[in-house]
Scaffold this motif. Structure first.
Motif, short mmCIF file in Angstrom:
data_model
loop_
_atom_site.label_atom_id
_atom_site.label_comp_id
_atom_site.label_asym_id
_atom_site.label_seq_id
_atom_site.Cartn_x
_atom_site.Cartn_y
_atom_site.Cartn_z
N GLU A 214 107.13 -51.67 -50.60
CA GLU A 214 107.02 -51.48 -49.17
C GLU A 214 105.60 -51.69 -48.66
N GLN A 215 104.59 -51.46 -49.52
CA GLN A 215 103.21 -51.58 -49.10
C GLN A 215 102.75 -53.02 -49.13
N SER A 216 101.93 -53.36 -48.15
CA SER A 216 101.31 -54.68 -48.12
C SER A 216 100.14 -54.68 -49.09
N ARG A 217 99.94 -55.77 -49.81
CA ARG A 217 98.84 -55.87 -50.76
C ARG A 217 97.76 -56.81 -50.25
N THR A 218 97.71 -57.05 -48.95
CA THR A 218 96.68 -57.91 -48.38
C THR A 218 95.82 -57.09 -47.43
N GLY A 219 94.63 -57.58 -47.11
CA GLY A 219 93.74 -56.86 -46.20
C GLY A 219 92.90 -55.84 -46.95
N PHE A 220 92.40 -54.86 -46.23
CA PHE A 220 91.54 -53.83 -46.81
C PHE A 220 92.39 -52.69 -47.35
N THR A 221 93.13 -52.97 -48.39
CA THR A 221 93.95 -51.94 -49.02
C THR A 221 93.22 -51.43 -50.26
N GLU A 222 93.70 -50.32 -50.78
CA GLU A 222 93.08 -49.75 -51.98
C GLU A 222 93.20 -50.71 -53.16
N TYR A 223 94.34 -51.39 -53.28
CA TYR A 223 94.54 -52.35 -54.37
C TYR A 223 93.53 -53.50 -54.27
N ALA A 224 93.35 -54.05 -53.06
CA ALA A 224 92.44 -55.18 -52.88
C ALA A 224 91.00 -54.78 -53.16
N GLU A 225 90.62 -53.58 -52.74
CA GLU A 225 89.26 -53.12 -52.96
C GLU A 225 88.99 -52.88 -54.45
N LYS A 226 89.96 -52.32 -55.17
CA LYS A 226 89.79 -52.11 -56.61
C LYS A 226 89.68 -53.45 -57.34
N LEU A 227 90.53 -54.40 -56.96
CA LEU A 227 90.50 -55.72 -57.59
C LEU A 227 89.17 -56.41 -57.32
N ASN A 228 88.68 -56.34 -56.09
CA ASN A 228 87.41 -56.96 -55.74
C ASN A 228 86.26 -56.33 -56.53
N GLY A 229 86.27 -55.01 -56.67
CA GLY A 229 85.23 -54.33 -57.43
C GLY A 229 85.25 -54.70 -58.90
N ARG A 230 86.43 -54.79 -59.46
CA ARG A 230 86.54 -55.15 -60.88
C ARG A 230 86.08 -56.58 -61.13
N LEU A 231 86.44 -57.49 -60.22
CA LEU A 231 86.00 -58.88 -60.38
C LEU A 231 84.48 -58.99 -60.22
N ALA A 232 83.92 -58.20 -59.31
CA ALA A 232 82.46 -58.22 -59.14
C ALA A 232 81.77 -57.70 -60.39
N MET A 233 82.33 -56.65 -61.02
CA MET A 233 81.74 -56.13 -62.26
C MET A 233 81.81 -57.17 -63.37
N LEU A 234 82.93 -57.88 -63.47
CA LEU A 234 83.05 -58.93 -64.48
C LEU A 234 82.01 -60.03 -64.25
N GLY A 235 81.82 -60.42 -63.00
CA GLY A 235 80.84 -61.45 -62.69
C GLY A 235 79.43 -61.02 -63.01
N PHE A 236 79.10 -59.77 -62.70
CA PHE A 236 77.76 -59.26 -62.97
C PHE A 236 77.49 -59.19 -64.47
N VAL A 237 78.45 -58.68 -65.23
CA VAL A 237 78.28 -58.60 -66.69
C VAL A 237 78.20 -60.00 -67.29
N SER A 238 79.00 -60.92 -66.79
CA SER A 238 78.95 -62.30 -67.28
C SER A 238 77.58 -62.92 -67.02
N MET A 239 76.99 -62.62 -65.86
CA MET A 239 75.66 -63.14 -65.54
C MET A 239 74.62 -62.55 -66.48
N LEU A 240 74.74 -61.27 -66.80
CA LEU A 240 73.79 -60.65 -67.73
C LEU A 240 73.91 -61.24 -69.13
#
Length: 68
Positions: free
Chosen positions: A25-51
């Protein structure tokens, strides 16, 4: 028999069971908790990959890209 059917030869057909469908029933687009968690996890992966890349090559991201 849990939804199984038996054919005319007496063999059980267990492929006749259809999977249950679930509708979210919940939308998974926009500023949802799911989208924010996914964005944070991908940012952490990118930062660690850069290091890791900087540790392996000895160059930072900008200098590595400028030498391509």
């Amino acid at each position: 028999m849990n939804g199984y059917t038996v054919n005319e030869q007496g063999l059980m057909n267990n492929f006749a069971v259809e999977p249950k469908m679930y509708v979210q029933e919940q939308s998974r687009t926009g500023f949802t908790e799911y989208a924010e968690k996914l964005n944070g996890r991908l940012a952490m992966l990118g930062f660690v990959s850069m290091l890791v890349m900087e540790a392996l090559t000895g160059q930072g991201l900008i200098s590595w890209l400028s030498n391509l």
